[in-house]
Design an enzyme around this catalytic site. Structure first.
Site, PDB file in Angstrom:
ATOM      1  N   HIS A 364     -28.983   2.321 -82.456  1.00  0.00           N
ATOM      2  CA  HIS A 364     -27.948   2.895 -82.538  1.00  0.00           C
ATOM      3  C   HIS A 364     -26.757   2.120 -82.838  1.00  0.00           C
ATOM      4  O   HIS A 364     -25.716   2.409 -83.155  1.00  0.00           O
ATOM      5  CB  HIS A 364     -27.998   3.548 -81.060  1.00  0.00           C
ATOM      6  CG  HIS A 364     -28.689   3.731 -80.887  1.00  0.00           C
ATOM      7  ND1 HIS A 364     -29.348   4.756 -80.182  1.00  0.00           N
ATOM      8  CD2 HIS A 364     -29.748   4.986 -82.162  1.00  0.00           C
ATOM      9  CE1 HIS A 364     -30.319   6.074 -80.412  1.00  0.00           C
ATOM     10  NE2 HIS A 364     -31.032   5.996 -81.361  1.00  0.00           N
ATOM     11  N   ARG A 507     -30.598  13.253 -96.859  1.00  0.00           N
ATOM     12  CA  ARG A 507     -31.986  13.059 -96.880  1.00  0.00           C
ATOM     13  C   ARG A 507     -32.324  13.564 -95.594  1.00  0.00           C
ATOM     14  O   ARG A 507     -32.417  13.767 -94.352  1.00  0.00           O
ATOM     15  CB  ARG A 507     -31.605  11.501 -96.502  1.00  0.00           C
ATOM     16  CG  ARG A 507     -33.508  10.944 -96.455  1.00  0.00           C
ATOM     17  CD  ARG A 507     -33.229   9.468 -96.752  1.00  0.00           C
ATOM     18  NE  ARG A 507     -32.917   8.615 -95.514  1.00  0.00           N
ATOM     19  CZ  ARG A 507     -32.347   7.198 -95.010  1.00  0.00           C
ATOM     20  NH1 ARG A 507     -32.385   6.340 -96.281  1.00  0.00           N
ATOM     21  NH2 ARG A 507     -32.409   6.358 -93.660  1.00  0.00           N
ATOM     22  N   GLU A 605     -37.862   3.660-103.048  1.00  0.00           N
ATOM     23  CA  GLU A 605     -37.838   2.190-102.731  1.00  0.00           C
ATOM     24  C   GLU A 605     -38.683   1.590-102.455  1.00  0.00           C
ATOM     25  O   GLU A 605     -39.056   0.787-101.328  1.00  0.00           O
ATOM     26  CB  GLU A 605     -36.925   3.013-101.436  1.00  0.00           C
ATOM     27  CG  GLU A 605     -37.619   3.227-100.960  1.00  0.00           C
ATOM     28  CD  GLU A 605     -36.141   4.128 -99.158  1.00  0.00           C
ATOM     29  OE1 GLU A 605     -35.507   3.427 -98.622  1.00  0.00           O
ATOM     30  OE2 GLU A 605     -36.942   5.377 -99.118  1.00  0.00           O
ATOM     31  N   ASP A 629     -34.755  -1.019 -98.855  1.00  0.00           N
ATOM     32  CA  ASP A 629     -35.951  -0.752 -98.639  1.00  0.00           C
ATOM     33  C   ASP A 629     -37.166  -1.526 -99.806  1.00  0.00           C
ATOM     34  O   ASP A 629     -37.577  -2.830-100.260  1.00  0.00           O
ATOM     35  CB  ASP A 629     -36.572  -0.029 -98.635  1.00  0.00           C
ATOM     36  CG  ASP A 629     -36.729   0.294 -96.871  1.00  0.00           C
ATOM     37  OD1 ASP A 629     -36.817  -0.613 -96.224  1.00  0.00           O
ATOM     38  OD2 ASP A 629     -36.645   1.464 -96.192  1.00  0.00           O
ATOM     39  N   CYS A 676     -27.916   3.978-103.439  1.00  0.00           N
ATOM     40  CA  CYS A 676     -28.082   3.825-101.920  1.00  0.00           C
ATOM     41  C   CYS A 676     -28.206   2.708-101.334  1.00  0.00           C
ATOM     42  O   CYS A 676     -27.315   2.727-100.052  1.00  0.00           O
ATOM     43  CB  CYS A 676     -27.926   5.153-101.622  1.00  0.00           C
ATOM     44  SG  CYS A 676     -29.683   5.114-101.000  1.00  0.00           S
TER      45      CYS A 676
HETATM   46  C1  PEP Z   1     -32.488   2.037 -98.429  1.00  0.00           C
HETATM   47  O1  PEP Z   1     -33.938   0.759 -98.187  1.00  0.00           O
HETATM   48  O2  PEP Z   1     -31.973   1.605 -99.029  1.00  0.00           O
HETATM   49  C2  PEP Z   1     -31.533   3.252 -97.582  1.00  0.00           C
HETATM   50  C3  PEP Z   1     -30.861   3.056 -98.234  1.00  0.00           C
HETATM   51  O3  PEP Z   1     -32.678   3.793 -96.623  1.00  0.00           O
HETATM   52  P1  PEP Z   1     -32.194   3.161 -95.219  1.00  0.00           P
HETATM   53  O4  PEP Z   1     -31.322   2.045 -94.847  1.00  0.00           O
HETATM   54  O5  PEP Z   1     -31.819   4.191 -94.615  1.00  0.00           O
HETATM   55  O6  PEP Z   1     -33.695   2.338 -94.676  1.00  0.00           O
HETATM   56 MG    MG Z   2     -34.971   3.265 -97.086  1.00  0.00          MG
END
Ligand code: PEP
Ligand code: MG
Length: 760
Positions: A364, A507, A605, A629, A676
């Site tokens: 958080h 998402r 991912e 990821d 992203c």
């Molecule tokens: C990622 O995995 O690149 C992503 C954008 O998702 P998160 O960082 O929320 O897992």
């Molecule tokens: Mg991710």
């Protein structure tokens, strides 16, 4: 053997400094192995010599005096070969070197084991014996295990020493030390550490020297009286429920608090200039470890009584302390586990950085820090944080690194980075209204990643052209229960309205891994390979449907919603999710909400999705690569584990090839593809992503202006040439340096290094 090992490590761990730790090591190992000598040599990195730091059996006078270069003596040999050496007759070995002051001529046999921490030899542990005999396999194994366990403890004690301004010999000398964690929020900060404590946790109380000893003594007396009276009240309250002998426990407590016992010991330590809380931690810690080492189970149990008393006293001390926490200018807040509440207590304008021993980039507090633009490092497990209060510190939120007692040179370098960033931010404001277009006219939209509402304002200030990733789990994480459809609708509508008519990519709930909901706990051995993202929501269609309905209803009249599915590993998951979205769409329309079916996309991912890009592209309207990821899974490197942070690298050739493959395959199906993950927010990496053909880049708001600045300086054609060259290189380091060099040669060095972001 295990029990002996455990006891020694425990005892060493509670030593007050490096010297004491080494003293315990040599004494206990000598006893455990029944040898006549046990010595520790530590490598002095400046002099590049192994120095005899502690010994039981050799002449004490030689401690600190005898040293050898890595190419000298048997100790040097163990250190350089990084292997144990077991000799029946040490003097017969060609590398044997005799130091008269040690008196070691009396000892024939020699067994040495290197002490290695994070690949670095920190020293050598040696046992010696009078008689000529080879140490047996069991003894060798014991010493090797011992030194492996002690490596971390010694490194920790050394780091602590350098933090408190003590060198190995205990002499005052402030030394710079570096600690590696994981990036929490990008940016750099130079400031003063302020350690904040969770309520009444004795173990995390920092050392603090105070000038006003009298008032600390008074505080402690107050605390003693408070606990004494609590004990009496408790004892009286329980008079009817407990037998007298059971109530005797309270008498024991009262005795322990007595002036002649714990109370007086704490008072003595306060008189040396330590604040009351630190003195209490020290004294209670010593008592507890003494009890814990006892073989008698009853006496071991007493350790918990002392701990309990300690906590009670601390609670009183902290009550008194609460109003007096002084936040220095340029506060760097340090805690074992930072909480958003701690962050909120810092007066406006004082906070420049955050450091948390526990937690990850998805905690958080890290989410909040990103929204507020405060440089943050998480997961700093090796930092002896209780010792850092009041010292100077540098936070490098790009690389996930913290420096304590920085040298003048380093401080200047980072101060320049901070000043440069401030300057840059001013200059970059002018970029806000300008499009992201290369010198040869290639246009690429820059989007932003959001989670909290606070992100919206920052994104708009920085000229984001849409939201490429709205992490819906963030509002779920800061709630006490699943938000209702109505509550979700209101939150989503705020995001959609704020950016309208620009697109907002929402998402579906992506929990699991390191993102947990207090009200929906998931306990797994291997959470990153477990129940995460779409796997959870497909197993709980009620959660997915409520969320999809809320998103659809929120988009009424706006029509800028896009839905994104996380952690997709195959087409079957997309089919199921599509089915649910269509069902939700039908339901909301039946209820009278007139919304079109929004574009739906998948996140790439998981490596499986890379190979299925073609098939997935046919099912959806767009793709978005989650490089955080994807890097983690392609390289099998936990993105939150500081021990392997060096291996986590989105410029690894395997990652670059996977990314190029995804773009080519998606385009072959006529589908747009965005990225992203945080890689998109690295200005240097962004050049390569654009060259690969990504249709848009989505990043944190902090980095967006830098990426825009960079892409407006380069030509698309040249970037493609650079990418083609780099794609031929198989070594990640060479890719890094070639990329940096190429950009520097184009006069773009300002935006890369030393602050090139690695992950977040
Ligand atoms: C990622 O995995 O690149 C992503 C954008 O998702 P998160 O960082 O929320 O897992
Ligand atoms: Mg991710």
């Amino acid at each position: 053997m295990l029990n002996t090992l455990r006891k020694i490590v425990q005892e060493v761990n509670s030593a007050k400094d490096l010297k004491a730790a080494l003293g315990i090591i040599v004494l206990r190992v000598k006893e455990a192995m029944g040898s006549q000598v046990c010595s520790v040599y530590l490598l002095d990195p400046q002099a590049n010599r192994f120095v005899l730091m502690a010994s039981e059996g050799l002449n004490k006078r030689s401690i600190g005096r005898v040293s050898m270069a890595p190419n000298e003596g048997l100790v040097g040999l163990v250190g350089t070969r990084e292997e144990p050496l077991n000799l029946e007759d040490a003097a017969a070995h060609p590398r044997y070197r005799y130091f008269a002051e040690t008196g070691e001529e009396r000892f024939a046999s020699f067994l040495g084991a290197p002490i290695i921490h994070h690949r670095r030899v920190v020293g050598v542990l040696v046992v010696q014996q009078k008689e000529r005999r080879q140490f047996d396999e069991g003894e060798e194994a014991f010493l090797v295990t011992m030194s492996a366990q002690l490596a971390g403890v010694i490194a920790h004690a050394e780091a602590t020493g350098s933090i408190r301004g003590l060198d190995r010999a205990g002499k005052a000398r402030h030394q710079e030390a570096k600690f590696v964690g994981v990036p929490g929020s990008p940016g750099a900060a130079v400031g003063t550490a302020l350690v904040v404590l969770p309520p009444a946790d004795l173990e995390v109380v920092p050392d603090k020297t105070v000038a006003d000893i009298g008032s600390e003594l008074q505080l402690f007396q107050h605390a003693l009286e408070g606990v004494r009276s609590d004990m009496r009240t408790l004892s009286a309250k329980l008079a009817t429920q407990l037998r007298p002998e059971e109530r005797a426990l309270f008498d024991v407590y009262l005795m322990m608090l007595d002036d002649a016992s714990l109370g007086s010991e704490v008072t003595q330590v306060i008189k040396t200039g330590q604040w009351a809380q630190g003195a209490l931690r020290q004294v209670v810690g010593e008592h507890v470890s003494r009890f814990e080492l006892m073989d008698d189970a009853y006496l071991r149990e007493r350790a918990s009584d002392v701990k309990d008393l300690g906590r009670r006293l601390l609670a009183y001390l902290q009550q008194a302390r609460q109003q007096t926490l002084v936040y220095p200018d340029n506060t760097i807040l340090v805690s074992e586990e930072l909480t958003p509440a701690m962050l909120g207590e810092v007066p406006e304008g004082k906070l420049v950085g955050l450091v948390s021993v526990m937690g990850s980039g998805n905690s958080h507090v890290a989410i909040l820090a990103r929204a507020m633009g405060i440089p943050t490092v998480m997961g700093l497990v090796d930092l002896p944080y209780s010792k850092v209060d009041g010292i100077e510190m540098i936070v490098d939120g790009y690389h996930g690194e913290v420096f304590t007692n920085p040298s003048e040179i380093l401080r200047k370098q980072y101060s320049a980075v901070v000043a440069d960033e401030r300057e840059l931010a001013k200059g970059l404001d002018a970029l806000r209204e300008l499009p992201c277009v290369t010198t040869d006219g290639h246009r690429i939209p820059l989007w932003v990643n959001t989670g909290l509402l606070a992100d919206v304002a920052r994104a708009q200030q920085r000229g984001a052209e849409g939201v490429g990733l709205y992490r819906t789990e963030v509002p779920f994480m800061i709630n006490q229960r699943f938000p209702s459809e109505k509550e979700q609708l209101a939150i989503y509508r705020e995001q959609l309205v704020a950016f309208h008519p620009l697109p907002v990519t929402m998402r579906s709930l992506d929990i699991g891994g390191d993102k947990s909901l207090s009200y929906f706990p998931i306990h797994e051995e291997n959470p990153f390979l477990g129940w995460r993202g779409i796997r959870v929501t497909l197993d709980h269609p009620e959660i997915f449907l409520v969320q999809a309905r809320a998103m659809l209803k929120a988009s009424e009249g706006l029509n800028n919603l896009r839905i994104l599915l996380p952690m997709i590993s195959g087409t079957h998951e997309v089919e199921e999710a599509m089915h649910l979205i269509h069902r939700a769409w039908g339901e909301v329309r039946d209820e009278g909400t007139d919304v079109p079916m929004p574009p739906v996309g998948v996140m790439v991912e998981i490596p499986a999705a890379v190979y299925l890009t073609r098939e997935l592209s046919r099912q959806v309207d767009f793709l978005s690569v989650g490089s955080n990821d994807l890097t983690q899974y392609l390289l099998a490197v936990d993105r939150n584990n500081p021990r392997v942070a060096d291996l986590y690298d989105y410029l690894h050739p395997a990652v670059l090839q996977a990314l190029q493959h995804v773009v080519t395959e998606a385009h072959a199906e006529g589908k747009p593809v965005s990225i992203c993950g945080e890689m998109a927010g690295d200005p240097a990496a962004a050049v390569l992503l654009m060259a690969m053909g990504f249709d848009s880049l989505s990043m944190n708001a902090t980095n967006l202006p830098k990426v825009k600045w960079m892409l407006r300086q380069v030509s698309y054609a040249k970037s493609r040439e650079l990418l083609a060259q780099l794609m031929k290189i198989d070594n990640p380091q060479v890719i890094h340096s070639s990329l940096q060099l190429a950009l520097k040669n184009q006069g773009l060095g300002r935006m890369i290094n030393p602050q090139a972001p690695k992950t977040l």
